[in-house]
Design a protein around this motif. Sequence first.
Motif: not given
Length: 907
Positions: A36-40, A500-501, A855-859, A875-876
């Motif tokens: 779903d677009g994320a490593p976790i 990885t970030l 506002s902050g969002t997850t990129l 990573g995110a």
Amino acid sequence: MTEPQQGFAIGVDLGTSNTVAVVRWPDGRTRPLLVDGAPIMPSGVFVDEHGRLHVGRDAARLAGLDPSRFEPNPKRRIDEPTVLLGDREIPTVDLLAAILAAVARAAVEAVGFLPTAVLTYPAAWGTRRRDTLATAARRAGWPPVMLVPEPVAAARYFADVLRRPVPVGSALAVFDFGGGTLDIAVVRNDNGRFTVIGSGGVEDLGGLDIDAALVEHLGALIGTTAPGIWEALRNPASTTQRRDRRLFWDDVRGAKEMLSRTTVAPITVPGADQAIHLTREELDRVIGPLIHRAVWETGSVISSAGLRGDQLAGMFLVGGSSRLPLASRQLHAELGIAPTVLEQPELPVAEGALAELAPPAGFAAGDVTSATGYGAAPTGAFSGSPAGFSGSPAGFGNAPAVAPVSPGFGAAPISGGAPGGAPGGYPMSASQVIPPGQFNGAPATAPFSPAPPSPPLPARGRSRRGLLVGVVAAVLVLAVVAGGYFWFFRDRATTVDFATLKAEKTFEMGDPETVNTPISATLGNRAVIGWRVDKQFFVQAIDLDDKKPAWSKITLNQDYSKWRILAYQGGIVVIGGGSSAGSVFELSWDNGKTLREEPFDDYYDTFLPLGPVWLLHRNKDKETVAFNWSGKEAWRRPDNPKGVSTILSQTKATDLRGPSNYAGAPTNRDTKSSQNFLSIDSDDKIRLINATKGEETGSWNNVGDSGSFYLPYDGKLYVAGGSTKYKVNVYDLGSSGEPTQIYSASNDTVKIAALAPCSDGRLCIIDGTYGGKDTTVRAISLTDKREVWNAPAPGTTTLIPAGKQVLATDRDTPASVLLNSDGKQVLKNEDKGSYGVRVTGGSLMFFTGTQSATSGTTLTLVGVAASSGERIALGALPKTIGPSCSWNAAQILCASGGSFQLWRFAS
């Protein structure tokens, strides 16, 4: 299994709260698997009214509708045969299988098939629990898997990846502090094989319990001033209140994570007008008893193994909750050994498990076995699939061939008002619903059975085979040596080694409730950050090598709603505006001193940097003014009396080897070599002007119009008319000859949107009809004066050159198309719905997520190698204000809350 598949492997850590997986490529590189677009991926499972199972983020989102149908931590229910969710009893093994099926689908999306797999489990698990895990893997469609204890996998990562010494006979303590449990083990190096010699833990102590303690603490504070709000959060009675409760818990969890980097974090209280703040001191005070319990249990496990803390080779902290600074501090203070903790401690167990994947002697191909002798899980040939699995689904095959990728462009002057300032393709998403007991949507493999043993070769055959193996080995050694030579001496200016970030440093701005419009600019190993508080704007320079401020923040006392920061070799430029009355400031790199302040009309004026000077074109005064980088005025040049001029500077091929910004413009330009600029004047003339003196050195007739596009690049000026049936003409800026027409549009409904240089002496164009659905990229040969190829690029508006490739992208849609020198699409499906930028001439980076300026969002970030088209999940960036970001070839700087966070994404 085919030859290409043999080198791939995947390690999966199915955790109590989160699940992660790491894929190993045949060349040994490892990458986190995006689900779903994320490593976790959250390990929660939701069952809907039709009995279908949803997993991960989709499950957590659906839980807001009916929490009774949601199990956030299926691994905690491992000893229960079934779990009641809503009105249905779901076998626990099916809940675990649903999670593993989602990982399987993501793995197939990444490499084209299901690789050989290794799953981890807590060291304290007995045979029955391991059997349940193995059964869940089979129900999810996985071929036979290897099971490895989690602390053994962590020890492998510690020794093999981090290269920390664990001498033979020595032991390592593994402190696995996850979302639901605390698992502790002591692992000994027995001649290269890690063995668990002591284990323990606390099953009801994890990140969830930390969150619960913080919620109770904050609830006591909220209850004193707003008892009604706290009662609704504690005992929600409606769907809205249940949603508010989940949002509040999520915000508390986010604040806890933020406090691992900062000293204060805001928390929004649903129903309240103002946020409350949690400090690091409060956090430590509230969770202190829980951490003390964890430390005591760790000491007990180490003692039960017959060791003291000072006798260990190390202590490795893994699991998301190990980020808590208090945990490492108390472990160090109480046990006398400095722990090792990573920026992303969720990944080491999954990656370390891959080192255990090579089976020991005697391991049967069809067995599912524990790698460290903890007993065998059910064995036997994998001869079929559960109900619904009849073989490989359509589209499951070998990994697709990888096509090459590449770099970018864009260099409009800075002017007011002018521009310049979901993955798809696979038929199933990783969160697709799965009916319990019938995982007919999950990937499967063809039935597996061990190959029969080959008959013994005669002696002569064995000798020939030995000779052949020797020759092949020699060739491989030469190939490795040559590859190493190529890697060591490769052009590092055009490629980066993505990783990885990793969070490197936090730079505080202040109270996130008062900070506005954060912005940054990066130039090589230097960066500048800026932010607005009330009616002041603050600026600070940062040394990215030392990760320290170069000087204390300076203040610009101007009340502007919009600010921009630009970094050049000669100095720092800050532009404030938002209305017709604005200012441009030139600041010194040495100390931040303001060298020049000039009025700037944010709608009509133009700023242009050159080598010896920087220029302001003032629309109202109809003149261009030049200033030395020392801040002194150099010269003035009036526009042609008939009207207003437009000024442009050239971009060079070397500029395209470095990063681009969001607009595609190169950010590391060689302005020192820019000794002239172009003035497009209202008397139908194009004039070349010397930047040092402001004198005209050449002119050409201008065949453009008011809607024309201009591209000055490497000694040529490309002019594409914006009128009916637009034409593209090329001016040679080194001669006074007439322009050459290289292209004419085929019909009058097509409008041009962008120009950029392509490889092999070509010009690339984006054009299309109004609306952008039929947007097309065209490559025009400068020598043959014809279209070489065209390719659809729906929804794109920006062209970024990338070596022999060109990226068509758009930030608002978002959409991306990456085309090679033959016009073939080489971008993976996962990135077509993302926005791309250039990192270097051979490397691209793609952003997925909403980029909000307020506002902050997850990129989510993905790196793409231009030479091969391969992608790696970086990573995110959590709670990030996207427009604030800037980057060089290895680091990215973004604002989040009340601070700027520096991340490393490449070595």
